[in-house]
Design a protein around this motif. Structure first.
Motif, mmCIF file in Angstrom:
data_model
loop_
_atom_site.group_PDB
_atom_site.id
_atom_site.type_symbol
_atom_site.label_atom_id
_atom_site.label_comp_id
_atom_site.label_asym_id
_atom_site.label_seq_id
_atom_site.Cartn_x
_atom_site.Cartn_y
_atom_site.Cartn_z
ATOM 1 N N ASN A 17 5.671 13.720 3.975
ATOM 2 C CA ASN A 17 4.453 14.511 3.817
ATOM 3 C C ASN A 17 4.383 15.252 2.491
ATOM 4 O O ASN A 17 3.456 16.047 2.271
ATOM 5 C CB ASN A 17 4.338 15.529 4.971
ATOM 6 C CG ASN A 17 3.753 14.909 6.226
ATOM 7 O OD1 ASN A 17 2.863 14.069 6.153
ATOM 8 N ND2 ASN A 17 4.260 15.310 7.377
ATOM 9 N N ARG A 23 -5.204 2.958 6.479
ATOM 10 C CA ARG A 23 -4.340 3.941 5.841
ATOM 11 C C ARG A 23 -3.583 3.322 4.670
ATOM 12 O O ARG A 23 -3.305 2.123 4.655
ATOM 13 C CB ARG A 23 -3.356 4.554 6.840
ATOM 14 C CG ARG A 23 -4.039 5.339 7.936
ATOM 15 C CD ARG A 23 -3.079 6.027 8.864
ATOM 16 N NE ARG A 23 -2.287 7.055 8.193
ATOM 17 C CZ ARG A 23 -1.652 8.032 8.838
ATOM 18 N NH1 ARG A 23 -1.746 8.108 10.157
ATOM 19 N NH2 ARG A 23 -0.940 8.922 8.195
ATOM 20 N N ASP A 30 2.341 6.084 8.884
ATOM 21 C CA ASP A 30 1.083 5.341 8.764
ATOM 22 C C ASP A 30 0.974 4.225 9.797
ATOM 23 O O ASP A 30 -0.107 3.976 10.337
ATOM 24 C CB ASP A 30 0.959 4.742 7.360
ATOM 25 C CG ASP A 30 0.821 5.817 6.296
ATOM 26 O OD1 ASP A 30 -0.055 6.690 6.441
ATOM 27 O OD2 ASP A 30 1.608 5.804 5.335
ATOM 28 N N ARG A 83 -1.151 4.762 0.847
ATOM 29 C CA ARG A 83 -0.727 5.890 0.013
ATOM 30 C C ARG A 83 -1.091 5.685 -1.456
ATOM 31 O O ARG A 83 -0.830 6.542 -2.279
ATOM 32 C CB ARG A 83 0.790 6.075 0.136
ATOM 33 C CG ARG A 83 1.241 6.344 1.572
ATOM 34 C CD ARG A 83 1.040 7.769 1.999
ATOM 35 N NE ARG A 83 1.175 7.925 3.436
ATOM 36 C CZ ARG A 83 1.315 9.098 4.043
ATOM 37 N NH1 ARG A 83 1.312 10.205 3.328
ATOM 38 N NH2 ARG A 83 1.408 9.169 5.350
ATOM 39 N N ARG A 84 -1.613 4.535 -1.788
ATOM 40 C CA ARG A 84 -1.988 4.296 -3.202
ATOM 41 C C ARG A 84 -3.355 4.906 -3.486
ATOM 42 O O ARG A 84 -4.234 4.881 -2.638
ATOM 43 C CB ARG A 84 -2.003 2.792 -3.491
ATOM 44 C CG ARG A 84 -0.601 2.202 -3.602
ATOM 45 C CD ARG A 84 -0.660 0.871 -4.298
ATOM 46 N NE ARG A 84 0.656 0.268 -4.417
ATOM 47 C CZ ARG A 84 1.523 0.545 -5.368
ATOM 48 N NH1 ARG A 84 1.227 1.445 -6.288
ATOM 49 N NH2 ARG A 84 2.702 -0.057 -5.420
ATOM 50 N N ASP A 86 6.197 8.432 -1.055
ATOM 51 C CA ASP A 86 5.447 7.371 -0.377
ATOM 52 C C ASP A 86 6.286 6.111 -0.189
ATOM 53 O O ASP A 86 7.235 5.853 -0.925
ATOM 54 C CB ASP A 86 4.192 7.029 -1.181
ATOM 55 C CG ASP A 86 3.251 8.208 -1.326
ATOM 56 O OD1 ASP A 86 3.338 9.123 -0.491
ATOM 57 O OD2 ASP A 86 2.444 8.222 -2.270
ATOM 58 N N ARG A 123 0.822 -1.207 0.000
ATOM 59 C CA ARG A 123 0.000 0.000 0.000
ATOM 60 C C ARG A 123 0.862 1.266 0.000
ATOM 61 O O ARG A 123 0.342 2.370 0.013
ATOM 62 C CB ARG A 123 -0.892 0.032 1.251
ATOM 63 C CG ARG A 123 -2.094 -0.894 1.225
ATOM 64 C CD ARG A 123 -2.923 -0.640 2.466
ATOM 65 N NE ARG A 123 -4.137 -1.432 2.491
ATOM 66 C CZ ARG A 123 -5.281 -1.031 3.035
ATOM 67 N NH1 ARG A 123 -5.362 0.169 3.592
ATOM 68 N NH2 ARG A 123 -6.345 -1.806 3.039
ATOM 69 N N ARG A 124 2.174 1.087 0.037
ATOM 70 C CA ARG A 124 3.146 2.186 0.105
ATOM 71 C C ARG A 124 2.954 3.024 1.360
ATOM 72 O O ARG A 124 3.099 4.260 1.346
ATOM 73 C CB ARG A 124 3.076 3.067 -1.151
ATOM 74 C CG ARG A 124 3.442 2.322 -2.425
ATOM 75 C CD ARG A 124 3.357 3.232 -3.645
ATOM 76 N NE ARG A 124 4.361 4.294 -3.577
ATOM 77 C CZ ARG A 124 5.608 4.182 -4.023
ATOM 78 N NH1 ARG A 124 6.024 3.036 -4.544
ATOM 79 N NH2 ARG A 124 6.447 5.197 -3.950
ATOM 80 N N CYS A 125 2.633 2.353 2.454
ATOM 81 C CA CYS A 125 2.528 3.039 3.735
ATOM 82 C C CYS A 125 3.922 3.431 4.225
ATOM 83 O O CYS A 125 4.911 2.749 3.942
ATOM 84 C CB CYS A 125 1.866 2.139 4.779
ATOM 85 S SG CYS A 125 0.117 1.829 4.489
ATOM 86 N N HIS A 126 3.997 4.528 4.983
ATOM 87 C CA HIS A 126 5.229 4.899 5.666
ATOM 88 C C HIS A 126 5.291 4.097 6.963
ATOM 89 O O HIS A 126 4.419 4.246 7.836
ATOM 90 C CB HIS A 126 5.246 6.390 5.981
ATOM 91 C CG HIS A 126 5.307 7.256 4.761
ATOM 92 N ND1 HIS A 126 6.183 7.028 3.724
ATOM 93 C CD2 HIS A 126 4.610 8.377 4.419
ATOM 94 C CE1 HIS A 126 6.025 7.962 2.797
ATOM 95 N NE2 HIS A 126 5.067 8.777 3.187
#
Length: 257
Positions: A163, A254, A210, A256-257, A167, A65-68
């Motif tokens: 921010n 959460r 995230d 980022r995609r 991502d 999901r490209r979460c941090h």
């Protein structure tokens, strides 16, 4: 090119095989010189060595999901090793840039650029900090940033990068729990930008991170994921537990995609 003498009684370095070396001498080493070498496994350790299959699937989903993600834990809890395993879930077509004080990461990925800090010379010049490397890395079109350990003013630059569209970043921090990891990150930011209100720092952290993956080392030496927590809130930091040692408790919201 590094010095180890009475004026510089400590040294931290990387050996050609990737092992990490730390040496101390008189006058800080009271009983005489001591040399410590930390060796890392020659073979990559997969995610399933850290958690049960449902938790592994959750971690893989967070990466995809490209979460941090912020990996936390005590010294020798397996943070760097888990970071290697998590990077193995990144899309092979992505470009990863790693930033470390001492290069330890060996990511199982076909496109990795490794950057390492440099200490100042005996004349006090030539220092390259982690914050400097981070600013440089942002000019290299990274798909993912991987920071070996956050411990100083690079925390501000990393959160700003998270921010502003970079991502899927990964980083580690020393902490005793997932919530403590967020508080430690906040304190590092506050130390650098003391004029920010605490509520603004917390909101900055909550928007950037995230999820937190917390590791623990058991008495028998086994490293395990004991918490996977999604970051919630703004002015007041909070977490929502997604998984513990027993398994997955909730689905992530959460991404980022």
């Amino acid at each position: 090119g590094r010095r180890l003498d009475r004026l510089h009684p400590t040294v931290d370095a990387r050996l050609p095989d990737g092992s990490r070396l730390c040496a101390v001498v008189d006058p800080i080493a009271v009983d005489g010189p001591c040399l410590t070498i930390r060796r890392f496994s020659a073979q990559a350790i997969p995610l399933d060595r850290f958690a049960s299959p449902p938790v592994v699937a959750l971690l893989a989903e967070l990466v995809q999901r490209r979460c941090h993600l912020l990996v936390s834990g005590a010294t020798s809890s397996g943070k760097t090793t888990l970071l290697n395993a998590l990077a193995g879930q990144v899309d092979p077509s992505s470009r990863i840039i790693t930033l470390e004080d001492v290069a330890e990461l060996r990511l199982p990925h076909p496109h990795v650029v490794r950057l390492e800090t440099r200490e100042a010379t005996a004349d006090g010049v030539g220092e390259v900090t982690l914050a400097h490397l981070l600013r440089t890395a942002l000019r290299m079109r990274p798909d993912h940033l991987v920071v070996g350990e956050i411990r100083g003013n690079e925390a501000v630059h990393l959160l700003q990068a998270m921010n502003t569209g970079h991502d899927g970043s990964l980083a580690t921090v020393h902490a005793n729990s997932a919530l403590d990891a967020l508080e430690r990150l906040s304190s590092l930011v506050l130390h650098e930008v003391g004029n920010w209100p605490l509520a603004a720092v917390h909101e900055h952290v909550a928007r950037a991170i995230d999820a937190v993956v917390h590791l623990s080392r058991r008495p028998d030496g086994e490293r395990r994921v004991v918490e996977v927590a999604e970051v919630v809130g703004g002015a007041a930091l909070g977490i929502r537990l997604l998984a513990d040692e027993g398994g997955v408790l909730a689905a992530p919201t959460r991404g980022r995609r």
